[in-house]
Design an enzyme around this catalytic site. Structure first.
Site, PDB file in Angstrom:
ATOM      1  N   GLY A  69       0.842  -1.191   0.000  1.00 48.46           N
ATOM      2  CA  GLY A  69       0.000   0.000   0.000  1.00 48.46           C
ATOM      3  C   GLY A  69       0.872   1.234   0.000  1.00 48.46           C
ATOM      4  N   CYS A  70       0.388   2.309   0.597  1.00 48.56           N
ATOM      5  CA  CYS A  70       1.150   3.560   0.637  1.00 48.56           C
ATOM      6  C   CYS A  70       2.532   3.301   1.241  1.00 48.56           C
ATOM      7  CB  CYS A  70       0.394   4.600   1.462  1.00 48.56           C
ATOM      8  SG  CYS A  70       1.304   6.145   1.656  1.00 48.56           S
ATOM      9  N   PHE A  71       3.567   3.723   0.511  1.00 49.75           N
ATOM     10  CA  PHE A  71       4.928   3.391   0.949  1.00 49.75           C
ATOM     11  C   PHE A  71       5.393   4.156   2.175  1.00 49.75           C
ATOM     12  CE2 PHE A  71       6.551   5.802  -3.118  1.00 49.75           C
ATOM     13  CZ  PHE A  71       6.081   7.014  -2.647  1.00 49.75           C
TER      14      PHE A  71
END
Length: 157
Positions: free
Chosen positions: A9-11
């Site tokens: 997902g969002c890094f």
């Protein structure tokens, strides 16, 4: 030192979570396994480049094994959901384990098999060799260290 690239997902949250683990010596966020060379964040977010937001991890195998690292990774994602983690949706938010050393593949496959026992739905996390990794723009690096309280889909407490 060993290396692995994980997409969850969002890094921002993946990097912050991983950077807190003993034995992790370096993290960088970037774009993995897409079709465009050196894409921008905006291009990746458009969904046309095929990249996943990912975190490059260099770790000391004498302190943490790949198996232990993957167990921690599984704990912060929902591996049964395609192209979505938390509120983030799109192919760039897919989950993936991208390996640099072919010798790691057996450990990864075994770990995924073990994790599958915790779910009724199939795990959709990609397992592939790392084809490319482009470092994200500087403002994304260590984002949650620079911006405490910034958006994160992972519970870091």
């Amino acid at each position: 030192m060993k290396e692995i690239v994980l997409a969850g997902g969002c890094f921002w949250g993946v990097e912050e979570y991983m950077s807190r683990i003993e034995g992790i010596v370096e993290t960088k966020v970037g774009y993995a396994n897409g079709i465009k060379e050196n894409p921008s964040y905006e291009e990746v977010c458009s969904g046309v480049t095929g990249h996943a937001e990912a975190c490059y991890i260099k770790y000391d195998e004498s302190i943490i094994s790949l198996e232990e690292l993957l167990n921690k990774f599984w704990s912060i994602i929902d591996p049964t959901v395609l192209n979505k983690q938390g509120n983030d949706r799109g192919t760039q938010y897919r989950t993936g384990i991208f390996y640099l050393d072919e010798k790691d593949l057996n450990v990864i496959i075994k770990s995924k098999y073990q994790e599958q026992k915790n779910y009724r739905k199939p795990i959709v996390t990609e397992v592939e060799p790392l084809k490319c990794f482009y470092e994200a723009e500087e403002y994304h690096q260590k984002y949650l260290k620079k911006n405490p309280g910034g958006y994160c889909h992972i519970h870091l407490d």
